[in-house]
Design an enzyme around this catalytic site. Structure first.
Site, mmCIF file in Angstrom:
data_model
loop_
_atom_site.group_PDB
_atom_site.id
_atom_site.type_symbol
_atom_site.label_atom_id
_atom_site.label_comp_id
_atom_site.label_asym_id
_atom_site.label_seq_id
_atom_site.Cartn_x
_atom_site.Cartn_y
_atom_site.Cartn_z
ATOM 1 C CG HIS A 3 -18.267 29.779 28.484
ATOM 2 N ND1 HIS A 3 -18.908 29.885 29.636
ATOM 3 C CD2 HIS A 3 -17.036 29.838 28.716
ATOM 4 C CE1 HIS A 3 -18.204 29.828 30.624
ATOM 5 N NE2 HIS A 3 -16.854 29.699 29.981
ATOM 6 C CG ASP A 4 -21.765 29.214 20.882
ATOM 7 O OD1 ASP A 4 -23.046 29.468 21.058
ATOM 8 O OD2 ASP A 4 -21.608 28.877 19.724
ATOM 9 N N GLY A 40 -25.144 23.191 20.381
ATOM 10 C CA GLY A 40 -23.721 23.312 20.239
ATOM 11 C C GLY A 40 -22.937 24.495 19.672
ATOM 12 C CG ASP A 69 -12.201 38.975 34.006
ATOM 13 O OD1 ASP A 69 -11.242 39.240 34.516
ATOM 14 O OD2 ASP A 69 -12.645 38.966 33.130
#
Length: 361
Positions: free
Chosen positions: A64-65, A77, A194
């Site tokens: 996700h990062d 990025g 989740d």
């Protein structure tokens, strides 16, 4: 979120506990030696030396990062912006649930922020998390990311309800082939959901969420006939194994003519999955970075436990007849069938429910 409001008050009393010696490469660059006690602390105190909730969360965070970069709208990025600009990036719908991951990792990041930038910490923790999972590859880690300058632009992280074309186009924009995309999705072998169905947090994507094997590539090709929870949630389609959740995106990519044969190949080729996933994850970790300015500290990452006695097979009560054949070039192999009653896979224990640090999704 705890991370945003009171993190610094939680952190500096944490002891640096050195774990038992772990097998690492002998060719350690002296500039990387300071990472050894940090690695042991994270493995012992954050991950509890288990392929569980915190480890799964750290692996999710590197993606996700890192994917927060685009040739058209910018972004840094793999720069750690999701830590530094968390108020902005946690508001992105695709990052739903990552506030808990940042709360788990945040105290450790703050503890070591005087020697590790946010981007280096995220990639280092993610590489270490894989070393807790039997069957996972030992991935490379490069040190030297500068601090992030700005938040990632929105809408760069693929969603589970995105089409196969949308996902492949997004990855292609930052240099990833369809085969590399499927290799990266092997991370779903050690993951769960989740927030897709919030009534059942920690629902695994395959039947063995604490082991990096190829079951995800078998399970997702079986005919779905059930929902593990409330059912018919956005980004979810019917699963074939009770207790597991099937992402719409996984289901589409497993059946898309551009990727179906890669998916099928990985179902029975653990060595290929290991090699290609390890290479793709390292490539992901370098998005937005200049490798010439970085130091190879891969020798710090321990070797993950070996995958023992794994044989690609159909779950109990299911067979080749249940496979939705999607690769036009070759038939799906006729695998053995596991003995016993139909599987009912338990949820992954959540970190907040385990005083010792817990397991995951």
């Amino acid at each position: 979120m705890v991370f945003k409001k009171a993190l610094s008050a939680l952190v500096f009393a944490l002891p640096l506990v050195l774990g038992l010696p772990r097998p690492r490469a002998a060719d350690l660059d002296p500039r990387c030696a300071f990472l050894l006690p940090i690695a042991d602390n994270l493995l012992d105190e954050l991950f509890d030396n288990e392929c569980g909730d915190a480890a799964h969360g750290a692996l999710r965070l590197i993606f996700h990062d890192a994917i927060g970069i685009s040739p058209t709208v910018g972004g840094g990025g793999a720069d750690g912006s999701i830590f530094t600009f968390n108020e902005t990036e946690l508001a992105f719908p695709a990052n739903d649930g990552l506030d808990d991951v940042l709360d788990d990792l945040g105290p450790f990041f703050q503890k070591f922020s005087h020697v590790l930038t946010p981007g280096d910490f995220i990639q280092f923790a993610g590489a270490l998390s894989l070393s807790t999972c039997p069957g996972a590859p030992r991935v490379q880690f490069a040190l030297g990311r500068p601090p992030p300058k700005a938040a990632s632009p929105p809408d760069l992280v693929p969603e589970p309800f995105d089409t196969a074309t949308s996902i492949l186009t997004r990855f292609a924009s930052v240099g990833f082939s369809p085969q590399e995309v499927i290799a990266l999705l092997s991370s779903h072998s050690i993951a769960g959901a989740d927030t897709v169905d919030p009534t059942i947090p920690g629902t695994p994507f395959d039947s063995t969420p604490s082991v990096y094997d190829t079951n995800i590539f078998i399970d997702v090709l079986l005919k779905g006939f059930l929902f593990p929870g409330t059912g018919n949630n956005q980004g979810e389609v019917m699963s074939a194994i009770n207790g597991t959740l099937r992402l719409q995106s996984d289901s589409e990519l497993a059946r898309d003519p551009r990727t179906a044969c890669f998916w099928q190949e990985f179902a029975t080729n653990h060595a290929a999955v290991q090699q290609q996933f390890g290479a793709a994850v390292f490539k992901l970790s370098l998005l937005g970075q200049n490798p010439r300015n970085m130091i190879d500290c891969s020798a710090v990452i321990p070797q993950p436990p070996a995958l023992k006695n794994f044989v690609p097979s159909f779950p109990p009560g299911q067979s080749h007849a249940d496979v939705e054949q999607s690769c036009a070039a070759a038939p799906f192999p006729n695998l053995p069938i596991q003995p016993g009653p139909p599987l009912d896979v338990p949820p992954i224990p959540q970190a907040e429910d385990d005083d010792d640090g817990g397991d995951d999704s």
